[in-house]
Enzyme design. Structure first.
Site, PDB file in Angstrom:
ATOM      1  N   ASP A 125      -2.298   2.173  -4.594  1.00  0.00           N
ATOM      2  CA  ASP A 125      -3.526   2.617  -3.932  1.00  0.00           C
ATOM      3  C   ASP A 125      -4.627   1.584  -4.116  1.00  0.00           C
ATOM      4  OD1 ASP A 125      -2.315   4.998  -3.165  1.00  0.00           O
ATOM      5  OD2 ASP A 125      -2.893   6.015  -5.025  1.00  0.00           O
ATOM      6  N   HIS A 158       0.817  -1.210   0.000  1.00  0.00           N
ATOM      7  CA  HIS A 158       0.000   0.000   0.000  1.00  0.00           C
ATOM      8  C   HIS A 158       0.857   1.270   0.000  1.00  0.00           C
ATOM      9  CE1 HIS A 158      -3.677   2.030  -0.010  1.00  0.00           C
ATOM     10  NE2 HIS A 158      -4.280   1.532   1.046  1.00  0.00           N
TER      11      HIS A 158
END
Length: 423
Positions: A398, A394
């Protein structure tokens, strides 16, 4: 005059290994280039060949010891080798040994690993059938069979991997008459056993890298499912012609690798990696494919998978799987990789959250195909469905990009024509 046996060069950045086992014992005759020991590195097992022909000398290290590249591990003496004379048992020990003769012959109470060691220790020097290759040893340990009961069909009576598999498939022989078990005393122990086995270097490396991935990356997993109807029908229709033309079976991985390559072009961040404070984007797709091996999971890399056909992908994966079981994968074949695909469905997995393979930023988890009730055009129908899982870093990817990647993959699998026309 003795010739030293040293640890060979193991590959770029690899400076040490663990001695897995000795394939030759002191006094055994060895031929030039014949494997005399196996080494375990972080990724694969490597055989150490004899530099010259002669007689195996003393071992300088023991199994489990860590050895550096270039270090001496044994010597080879000049000569042809001679079978050592068997020691006569002392008179006082004759009776005691006779009481345990049946257990000694059958290996009862001993694990396969111990039976292999005893088979080699008891065999005369130069007894070729006792010299088991690493792949045969792994098969014996995997299937839990007694090597003393296997008749070798290889050259000079050597036991082959097929011999082990055939022996494991045979039903256990039944006794002609049931033997009444002796009564167990009330104070007797429960009989539960424990066995402590040293972790292989490969398993230690796997554990270390998985934990490092969790500690370093911000791993998150997103899910989707896909209708496998079109791929299942295409495979059923063309599998015979495919195998006849290309010499390899048509599986599902070829479709998923090609679909993943297309999705990686649409979402390049999933195919990127973080190096320091920079993001490295790759304009190629080197797909790492998780393959099960006797010593643990290995991840060979399909180079330039985006430039391959489905047939070329299937051939490469089939070759990786075979050589992973034989322990003959090369270290350079497991380096690099920009994205990983792990197929837990072959073991029956319904859903999972795979861990990324650093420095990669994404891994796709495939799962088993099962018939489920779904709604299509307002009607409840039965379709072969599969859950897809994308674990991603992450820090770089995204949530929107992760979902976009899975949707692109899902669309390509549900309509394989997209793969042909790159849509």
């Amino acid at each position: 005059m003795a010739t030293e046996v040293t640890v060979p060069t193991l590959g770029e950045s690899i400076t040490e290994a663990t001695l897995g086992e000795w394939l030759k014992q002191p006094g055994d005759a060895v031929a030039a280039d014949e494997p005399i020991a196996s080494l375990e590195t972080d990724k694969v097992s490597v055989e150490v060949p004899a530099p010259v022909a002669g007689v195996m000398g003393e071992h300088a290290v023991k199994p489990g010891d860590t050895v550096a590249v270039g270090a001496m591990i044994a010597t080879i003496e000049a000569g042809d080798g001679a079978a050592p004379a068997k020691k006569e048992a002392p008179a006082g020990e004759t009776k005691g040994n006779a009481d345990n003769s049946d257990e000694a012959r059958t290996g009862e109470g001993k694990g396969p690993a111990e039976q292999i060691r005893e088979r080699e220790q008891d065999a005369p020097a130069g007894d070729t059938p006792a010299a088991l290759s690493p792949s045969v040893r792994r098969a014996i340990l995997e299937h839990g069979v007694d090597p003393a009961t296997i008749k070798g069909t290889g050259k000079d009576g050597r036991i082959t991997k097929d011999d082990v598999v055939a022996a494991a498939a045979k039903p256990a022989p039944s006794t002609s008459a049931p033997v009444e078990a002796a009564p167990v005393a009330a104070s007797a122990p429960s009989g539960r056993k424990e066995e402590r086995v040293r972790m292989t270097r490969l398993r230690q490396t796997i554990a270390k890298r998985l934990k490092e991935a969790q500690n370093t990356a911000a791993i998150l997993t997103t899910f989707n499912d896909c209708d496998m109807t079109a791929v299942v029908e295409a495979r059923a229709k063309y599998k015979d012609l495919f195998e006849k033309k290309h010499g390899v079976r048509l599986g599902f991985m070829g479709f998923f690798v090609k679909a993943a390559c297309m999705a990686l072009k649409d979402v390049p961040s999933v195919n990127a990696s973080i190096e320091g404070e920079e993001i490295v984007y790759h304009d190629y797709a080197d797909i790492s494919v998780a393959v099960s091996a006797p010593g643990g999971l290995v991840v060979p890399v399909i180079r330039d998978a985006d430039q391959m056909s489905v047939a070329e992908v299937e051939k490469t994966i089939g070759d990786f799987g075979k050589r992973a079981k034989d322990g003959t994968l090369k270290m350079e074949e497991m380096k690099g990789g920009t994205f990983t695909i792990s197929n837990g469905g072959v073991f029956g997995s319904l859903m999972s959250t795979p861990i990324i393979n650093p420095p990669q930023s994404g891994v796709l988890g495939l799962h088993r195909i099962e018939d489920r009730a779904v709604v299509v055009d307002g009607q409840i129908v039965i379709r072969p469905m599969m859950y897809l899982a994308l674990s991603y870093d992450h820090r770089l990817v995204d949530g929107r990009e992760a979902v976009t990647f899975l949707v692109a993959l899902k669309n390509a699998i549900e309509d394989p024509t997209r793969i042909l026309i790159d849509l």
